[in-house]
Design an enzyme around this catalytic site. Structure first.
Site, PDB file in Angstrom:
ATOM      1  CD  GLU A 119      53.734  26.720  42.661  1.00 24.63           C
ATOM      2  OE1 GLU A 119      53.249  26.941  43.762  1.00 24.63           O
ATOM      3  OE2 GLU A 119      54.266  27.578  41.948  1.00 24.63           O
ATOM      4  CG  HIS A 142      48.910  28.730  44.781  1.00 17.55           C
ATOM      5  ND1 HIS A 142      48.927  30.062  45.120  1.00 17.55           N
ATOM      6  CD2 HIS A 142      49.196  28.679  43.461  1.00 17.55           C
ATOM      7  CE1 HIS A 142      49.222  30.776  44.046  1.00 17.55           C
ATOM      8  NE2 HIS A 142      49.380  29.959  43.022  1.00 17.55           N
ATOM      9  CG  HIS A 144      45.889  32.509  40.701  1.00 20.82           C
ATOM     10  ND1 HIS A 144      46.120  32.070  39.406  1.00 20.82           N
ATOM     11  CD2 HIS A 144      46.948  32.087  41.429  1.00 20.82           C
ATOM     12  CE1 HIS A 144      47.260  31.403  39.353  1.00 20.82           C
ATOM     13  NE2 HIS A 144      47.789  31.383  40.558  1.00 20.82           N
ATOM     14  CG  HIS A 214      51.365  34.211  42.073  1.00 23.28           C
ATOM     15  ND1 HIS A 214      52.481  33.426  41.989  1.00 23.28           N
ATOM     16  CD2 HIS A 214      50.343  33.398  41.705  1.00 23.28           C
ATOM     17  CE1 HIS A 214      52.162  32.219  41.574  1.00 23.28           C
ATOM     18  NE2 HIS A 214      50.860  32.171  41.405  1.00 23.28           N
TER      19      HIS A 214
HETATM   20  O1  2HA Z   1      50.397  25.664  39.327  1.00 16.25           O
HETATM   21  O2  2HA Z   1      49.142  28.698  40.063  1.00 16.25           O
HETATM   22  O3  2HA Z   1      51.589  29.427  40.714  1.00 16.25           O
HETATM   23  C1  2HA Z   1      49.691  26.744  38.984  1.00 16.25           C
HETATM   24  C2  2HA Z   1      50.024  27.961  39.739  1.00 16.25           C
HETATM   25  C3  2HA Z   1      51.419  28.239  40.070  1.00 16.25           C
HETATM   26 ZN    ZN Z   2      49.655  30.552  41.059  1.00 14.60          ZN
END
Ligand code: 2HA
Ligand code: ZN
Length: 269
Positions: A119, A142, A144, A214
């Site tokens: 990413e 980023h 989760h 996500h």
């Molecule tokens: O790179 O979480 O969405 C790992 C991720 C991509």
């Molecule tokens: Zn991710």
């Protein structure tokens, strides 16, 4: 082999913060397998010696042209690397890259040829915009977070500012420490240009953006700041869910209480 961090206190401090946050992401259960990404703008620490360091391999295309990044330096988590490993060995599970003069490619300069996250284009695109706007935000994260992702499975929470207002009203600190709230990006393919573009659009108004079903994308002055904002939002989501698990819909702070807090802390309306 000597690490680039040796004798460079400022740079080492930022990379250590990344390692600390990577450990939190893993401990919180927000970073299964290779889930999540962190990139940090470390250009301010690039001394003459760093600028002369030979690249570890050929230039690689970023996949975007980013005019504000020429000659910039970034610490990036490596592709397919795990947050729990980044926590213990940041320079083996991440690397420092230099953006080439063409603004469209990068080289890895330290410590090992660890290829940055898949990413990297979207993260660097965000950094390019942050610099263009003169924002002093150096970190993108980023991850989760379980409760926030769960809530993003309900359509009612995806309407503009519904989730922001709900989370702010769960505990006063939430608005105080995440004053611009949570933007929403409807489901898009991970790593897609569409996801990156929609994220950029939401970052105009919010510091943390939810990617439906996500995860979240956060920007901050440093990696701790980005993490803290996701953490306070997630705490609020946990309080909401705890109340629901006890069998009731939480009242939330009243409008008058929210107004009082907003004025007392000089927060945006
Ligand atoms: O790179 O979480 O969405 C790992 C991720 C991509
Ligand atoms: Zn991710």
């Amino acid at each position: 082999m000597k690490s680039i961090l040796e004798g460079r206190q400022g740079l080492a401090c930022e990379v250590n913060k990344v390692a600390e946050v990577a450990g939190y992401l893993w401990q919180k259960g927000w970073a299964e397998r290779n889930g999540g990404n962190i990139t940090i703008n470390v250009t301010e620490f690039a001394d003459d010696e760093i600028r002369r360091m030979p690249p570890l391999g050929e230039p690689k295309p970023i996949g975007a042209v980013l005019p504000h990044l020429s000659g910039g330096y970034f610490f990036c988590k490596g592709t397919q690397k795990r947050m729990r490993d980044l926590a213990r060995r940041p320079m083996e599970n991440g690397s420092i890259i230099r953006i080439c003069e063409d603004c469209a490619s990068y080289v890895i300069i330290a410590d090992q040829p660890v290829v940055p996250t898949s990413e990297v284009a979207s993260h660097l695109t965000v950094h390019n915009t942050l610099i263009a706007e003169g924002a002093c935000k150096k970190a993108t994260v980023h991850t989760h977070p379980i409760e926030l992702v769960a809530m993003s499975h309900a359509k009612k929470f995806l309407e503009k500012d519904v989730l922001t207002n709900l989370l702010w009203s769960m505990i006063p600190e939430t608005k105080a420490f995440c004053p611009r709230g949570l933007g929403i990006v409807p489901y898009k393919m991970p790593s897609s240009v569409e996801l990156a573009d929609a994220t950029l659009e939401e970052l105009k108004d919010y510091d943390v953006v939810m990617w439906e079903k996500h995860g979240v994308f956060a920007v901050g002055t440093d990696v701790m700041d980005a993490f803290d904002q996701v953490d306070v939002l997630t705490k609020a989501a946990q309080i909401y869910m705890s109340a629901r698990c006890m069998g009731f819909e939480p009242d939330g702070m009243s409008d008058a209480q929210m107004r009082e807090l907003t004025e007392a802390f000089h927060l945006p309306k």
